[in-house]
Design an enzyme around this catalytic site. Structure first.
Site, short mmCIF file in Angstrom:
data_model
loop_
_atom_site.label_atom_id
_atom_site.label_comp_id
_atom_site.label_asym_id
_atom_site.label_seq_id
_atom_site.Cartn_x
_atom_site.Cartn_y
_atom_site.Cartn_z
N ASP A 140 -16.73 30.38 -14.10
CA ASP A 140 -16.03 30.76 -15.32
C ASP A 140 -17.01 31.52 -16.21
OD1 ASP A 140 -14.10 30.60 -17.56
OD2 ASP A 140 -15.52 29.13 -18.37
N ASP B 80 -16.50 32.46 -20.10
CA ASP B 80 -16.62 32.09 -21.51
C ASP B 80 -17.16 30.68 -21.68
OD1 ASP B 80 -15.51 34.54 -21.95
OD2 ASP B 80 -13.52 33.78 -22.48
N THR C 207 -12.45 34.82 -14.75
CA THR C 207 -12.24 34.79 -16.19
C THR C 207 -10.90 35.40 -16.60
OG1 THR C 207 -13.11 35.65 -18.31
CG2 THR C 207 -13.52 36.98 -16.34
N ALA C 208 -10.42 34.99 -17.76
CA ALA C 208 -9.21 35.58 -18.33
C ALA C 208 -9.51 36.93 -18.97
CB ALA C 208 -8.59 34.64 -19.36
N LYS D 141 -6.19 31.20 -12.24
CA LYS D 141 -7.56 31.27 -11.73
C LYS D 141 -7.64 30.63 -10.34
CE LYS D 141 -10.52 31.40 -15.83
NZ LYS D 141 -11.64 30.70 -16.51
N ASP E 51 -16.59 25.21 -18.12
CA ASP E 51 -16.73 24.35 -19.29
C ASP E 51 -15.42 23.74 -19.74
OD1 ASP E 51 -15.78 25.94 -22.17
OD2 ASP E 51 -15.82 27.05 -20.29
N ASN F 226 -9.08 23.45 -18.85
CA ASN F 226 -8.06 24.39 -18.35
C ASN F 226 -8.38 24.85 -16.93
OD1 ASN F 226 -6.41 24.57 -20.75
ND2 ASN F 226 -8.10 25.69 -21.68
#
Length: 332
Positions: free
Chosen positions: A85, A87, A192-193, A237, A260, A263
């Protein structure tokens, strides 16, 4: 990136958009990985500590005193890969907000939108978790901003924004973990989004293999303002990782994933080696219940103090917003 015509709908209508987003992201990741400059893990990548700094990769182990872990990653295991991930796992804060600040500097939008970006980023840092409404609002704003612009233009600007706002926010500990996988001969992907173009820039600058990210539709190299599927978040994801693993011939039980956020539990649950990095409260609880490894690289606080920001971090966001507003005033 143009919509992919070969993608076919599945019967699981509740997750059809997640599947579409995941498969589109996997396809984009494999294509862009072929164009990244240099080999993964090559010398001279930005934001990278030396891979021999194993101490920097240890972080604060939230569960002190466990027996020694077996050697991992396993060198030469070409059926394994690592998924990170972005962020607050690889980078402090949210990439889309840093990107927004850079676009503001280049007058893509105005002070009112900047204030919203600054508030959402401050909230993200204070709470330590992603707020779905804030993230959706930011994505909608970003799509409206880039609509009608060339993909190549945003890629070029993204390179500059990385240097201005992101390079100094890479967590050295997480970077060392990624380098350990590269040194073991494994591929390392960001998940990542954030827009796949932005994620690909970050992956290349860190010497990683490539990136899975949200795919914005483009026609003839121009953004349409629409997404392919939905943002690469939560279940999407997991779908992206599953699709990429199938295309790459990976054994997910031998792969690792790092995040982290609670979600990302769907993504973390896919692999045999899940790691909670700088975890939010829900993820920490879930990781302990399932005996997942935990690492915390946040400075200025202990691992147990989740969600309490370092003053310098919030100050940097406030200062950045203030500076951008001041710049806006000088232009008037």
């Amino acid at each position: 990136m143009a919509a992919l015509g070969w993608l076919t709908p599945r019967r699981r209508s509740a997750t059809a958009r997640s599947v579409l987003a995941g498969e589109a992201s996997a396809e984009a990741a494999r294509k862009t990985a072929q164009t990244l400059d240099g080999a993964p893990g090559a010398a001279g990548t930005d934001g990278a500590d030396s891979a021999d700094g194993t101490a920097s990769a240890d972080g604060i182990d939230a569960d002190a005193g466990p027996p020694a872990e077996p050697e991992f990653p396993v060198a030469g295991d070409d059926l394994a890969a690592a998924f990170f991930d972005l962020d607050n796992t690889v980078m402090q804060g949210a990439a889309i907000f840093h990107f927004g600040r850079g676009l503001y500097k280049r007058e893509f939008f105005h002070r009112r939108e900047l204030a919203r970006f600054a508030w959402q980023q401050a909230w993200f840092r204070l709470a330590g978790v992603e707020d779905p409404e804030h993230m959706q609002d930011a994505r909608d704003s970003a799509l409206s901003i880039v609509k009608g612009h060339k993909v190549s233009e945003l890629m070029s600007i993204g390179e500059e924004i990385y240097d201005e706002y992101m390079a100094e926010r890479i967590w050295p500990g997480t970077r060392a973990l990624a380098q350990a996988h590269l040194d073991a001969g494994q591929k390392v992907w960001l998940v990542t989004a954030a827009p796949v173009e932005t994620a690909t820039i970050i992956a290349r600058r860190l010497g990683l293999t490539g990136a899975l990210g949200t795919v914005a539709e483009s026609v003839d190299g121009i953004y349409t303002g629409r997404l392919v599927g939905e943002p690469l978040h939560g279940p999407a994801k997991a779908e992206a990782v599953r699709a990429l693993a199938a295309a790459e011939g990976l054994d997910l039980e031998r792969c690792a994933a790092y995040s982290d956020s609670h979600n990302d539990i769907p993504m973390l649950s896919l692999v045999g080696h899940p790691y909670a990095i700088n975890p939010d409260t829900k993820l920490r609880k879930h990781a302990r219940a399932h005996d997942w490894r935990l690492r915390d690289y946040r400075t200025g606080r202990k691992a147990v103090k989740v969600g309490v920001p370092a003053a310098a971090g919030v100050g940097a966001i406030a200062g950045g917003a203030a500076a951008a507003i001041a710049l806006h005033r000088r232009r008037k």
